[in-house]
Design a protein around this motif. Sequence first.
Motif, PDB file in Angstrom:
ATOM      1  N   THR A  86      45.567  43.716  48.768  1.00  0.00           N
ATOM      2  CA  THR A  86      44.740  42.650  48.751  1.00  0.00           C
ATOM      3  C   THR A  86      43.857  42.550  49.692  1.00  0.00           C
ATOM      4  O   THR A  86      43.697  43.464  50.610  1.00  0.00           O
ATOM      5  CB  THR A  86      45.629  41.233  48.844  1.00  0.00           C
ATOM      6  OG1 THR A  86      45.687  40.838  50.375  1.00  0.00           O
ATOM      7  CG2 THR A  86      46.985  41.265  48.229  1.00  0.00           C
ATOM      8  N   ASP A  87      42.846  41.564  49.557  1.00  0.00           N
ATOM      9  CA  ASP A  87      41.689  41.220  50.452  1.00  0.00           C
ATOM     10  C   ASP A  87      42.172  40.448  51.684  1.00  0.00           C
ATOM     11  O   ASP A  87      41.345  39.807  52.437  1.00  0.00           O
ATOM     12  CB  ASP A  87      40.530  40.580  49.753  1.00  0.00           C
ATOM     13  CG  ASP A  87      40.688  39.539  49.011  1.00  0.00           C
ATOM     14  OD1 ASP A  87      41.940  38.965  48.797  1.00  0.00           O
ATOM     15  OD2 ASP A  87      39.878  38.935  48.247  1.00  0.00           O
ATOM     16  N   ASN A 104      42.829  38.365  46.092  1.00  0.00           N
ATOM     17  CA  ASN A 104      42.498  39.223  45.276  1.00  0.00           C
ATOM     18  C   ASN A 104      43.650  40.347  45.287  1.00  0.00           C
ATOM     19  O   ASN A 104      43.564  41.210  46.200  1.00  0.00           O
ATOM     20  CB  ASN A 104      41.061  39.640  45.125  1.00  0.00           C
ATOM     21  CG  ASN A 104      40.916  40.584  44.066  1.00  0.00           C
ATOM     22  OD1 ASN A 104      41.707  40.952  43.260  1.00  0.00           O
ATOM     23  ND2 ASN A 104      39.522  40.799  43.762  1.00  0.00           N
ATOM     24  N   SER A 106      44.061  42.841  43.223  1.00  0.00           N
ATOM     25  CA  SER A 106      43.621  44.216  42.642  1.00  0.00           C
ATOM     26  C   SER A 106      42.588  44.702  43.355  1.00  0.00           C
ATOM     27  O   SER A 106      42.076  45.902  42.781  1.00  0.00           O
ATOM     28  CB  SER A 106      43.243  43.719  41.091  1.00  0.00           C
ATOM     29  OG  SER A 106      42.188  42.968  40.875  1.00  0.00           O
ATOM     30  N   CYS A 107      41.848  44.332  44.187  1.00  0.00           N
ATOM     31  CA  CYS A 107      40.710  44.718  45.039  1.00  0.00           C
ATOM     32  C   CYS A 107      40.616  46.138  45.490  1.00  0.00           C
ATOM     33  O   CYS A 107      39.858  46.777  45.806  1.00  0.00           O
ATOM     34  CB  CYS A 107      39.996  43.821  45.932  1.00  0.00           C
ATOM     35  SG  CYS A 107      41.260  43.673  47.454  1.00  0.00           S
ATOM     36  N   LYS A 108      42.100  46.545  45.767  1.00  0.00           N
ATOM     37  CA  LYS A 108      42.167  47.901  46.412  1.00  0.00           C
ATOM     38  C   LYS A 108      43.026  48.870  45.510  1.00  0.00           C
ATOM     39  O   LYS A 108      43.264  50.059  45.931  1.00  0.00           O
ATOM     40  CB  LYS A 108      42.950  47.825  47.547  1.00  0.00           C
ATOM     41  CG  LYS A 108      42.343  47.026  48.685  1.00  0.00           C
ATOM     42  CD  LYS A 108      42.949  46.896  49.920  1.00  0.00           C
ATOM     43  CE  LYS A 108      42.218  46.136  51.179  1.00  0.00           C
ATOM     44  NZ  LYS A 108      42.975  46.083  52.293  1.00  0.00           N
ATOM     45  N   TYR A 109      43.153  48.582  44.197  1.00  0.00           N
ATOM     46  CA  TYR A 109      43.737  49.353  43.051  1.00  0.00           C
ATOM     47  C   TYR A 109      42.729  50.376  42.736  1.00  0.00           C
ATOM     48  O   TYR A 109      41.498  49.931  42.336  1.00  0.00           O
ATOM     49  CB  TYR A 109      44.033  48.585  42.023  1.00  0.00           C
ATOM     50  CG  TYR A 109      44.454  49.175  40.753  1.00  0.00           C
ATOM     51  CD1 TYR A 109      45.804  49.929  40.824  1.00  0.00           C
ATOM     52  CD2 TYR A 109      43.752  49.206  39.530  1.00  0.00           C
ATOM     53  CE1 TYR A 109      46.274  50.587  39.544  1.00  0.00           C
ATOM     54  CE2 TYR A 109      44.052  49.985  38.591  1.00  0.00           C
ATOM     55  CZ  TYR A 109      45.396  50.535  38.666  1.00  0.00           C
ATOM     56  OH  TYR A 109      45.912  51.495  37.483  1.00  0.00           O
ATOM     57  N   THR A 110      43.227  51.639  42.615  1.00  0.00           N
ATOM     58  CA  THR A 110      42.204  52.734  42.306  1.00  0.00           C
ATOM     59  C   THR A 110      42.735  53.489  41.064  1.00  0.00           C
ATOM     60  O   THR A 110      42.082  54.473  40.822  1.00  0.00           O
ATOM     61  CB  THR A 110      42.304  53.648  43.499  1.00  0.00           C
ATOM     62  OG1 THR A 110      43.462  54.333  43.706  1.00  0.00           O
ATOM     63  CG2 THR A 110      41.663  52.983  44.811  1.00  0.00           C
ATOM     64  N   PRO A 116      39.397  43.296  37.533  1.00  0.00           N
ATOM     65  CA  PRO A 116      38.558  42.886  38.549  1.00  0.00           C
ATOM     66  C   PRO A 116      39.118  41.951  39.585  1.00  0.00           C
ATOM     67  O   PRO A 116      38.547  41.875  40.644  1.00  0.00           O
ATOM     68  CB  PRO A 116      37.163  42.303  37.822  1.00  0.00           C
ATOM     69  CG  PRO A 116      37.913  41.993  36.459  1.00  0.00           C
ATOM     70  CD  PRO A 116      38.858  43.195  35.998  1.00  0.00           C
ATOM     71  N   GLU A 117      39.940  41.321  39.115  1.00  0.00           N
ATOM     72  CA  GLU A 117      40.670  40.258  39.934  1.00  0.00           C
ATOM     73  C   GLU A 117      42.194  39.841  39.505  1.00  0.00           C
ATOM     74  O   GLU A 117      42.039  39.249  38.282  1.00  0.00           O
ATOM     75  CB  GLU A 117      39.838  38.956  40.161  1.00  0.00           C
ATOM     76  CG  GLU A 117      40.314  37.874  41.399  1.00  0.00           C
ATOM     77  CD  GLU A 117      39.345  36.999  41.800  1.00  0.00           C
ATOM     78  OE1 GLU A 117      39.732  36.417  42.700  1.00  0.00           O
ATOM     79  OE2 GLU A 117      38.088  37.013  41.294  1.00  0.00           O
TER      80      GLU A 117
END
Length: 292
Positions: A86-87, A104, A106-110, A116-117
């Motif tokens: 997360t952030d 958030n 999903s911010c570090k999902y690659t 997006p969030e």
Amino acid sequence: MLVAVAMVISAEFLKRKKVDDSTWHKFSSDIQVIGHRGCSLNAPENTLASVQEASRLGVNAVEFDLSFSSDNEPIIFHDLVFDRTTDGKGPIRSLTWKEIQQLNASCKYTGPGNYPEQKVPHLRDMLKECKRLRLKAFIDLKGATAPILTAKVLLQLSQEFPDLHEWVAVCSFFPHNLFAVKWYLPQMFSILIYRSRALTHIGDYVYIPFNNIFKKICLPFDLLLEVLVYFVWWRICGTNAVFFDEEVAIAPEVNFWKARSQDVFVYNVNSHDMKAYLRSLDIPYITDDCSN
């Protein structure tokens, strides 16, 4: 020897009754693949999107992790800190549920897809989504220090979901979590998670000074832990199955547990060859990748 006898006697006195095999079979017989943390290689882990994607990919069961906020709200989160996924930063017990809702997830999902969030879900919302999607749920009880809180939360949610025990199972590395849940909810399915040499592997996940020395110190304790796993804890906790890692997914291990009326599931299986091998043995497995 006296200690071993005392443990077995205690197990017989304290043990919780497991759910009968026919009821368990009704729950488990059609499960071949369980999505790990939803399906963590196909969508952001432990989010509503992850269980939605698991369902879209044809999986009928998912696993996710139960932790708690600083104000004791049950949240779906794996790590002890927010930083990796997360952030947010810092321990999960440092933020209230209201504050966690601002993160958030999903911010570090690659991985594939566009997310997006995503928010860190509340347990209630995750259960609602699983029920809507007709997914069976395996709740991994992460916290080692809150067994009574965990049990009471599930007891409360069983009032909102009267059929909870029909499509949800609890699982944990920590037998006292399973014992507490079975004390309050004897009708719940429980599953013991086990990893060989669990204590010596701690240094694989967190920094431990002089890790090689630490591993040697842990070895006798790991041997005791294995005795407890194989002969005591599954009896006390009234388990219907065990999860063990793919390193020990061999015929003698499977046969040992089958002889004790314990089903087996293997985690975390992500290689095509291992998946094919387990399918040939009709052994269900947990995977991060539900796309194949």
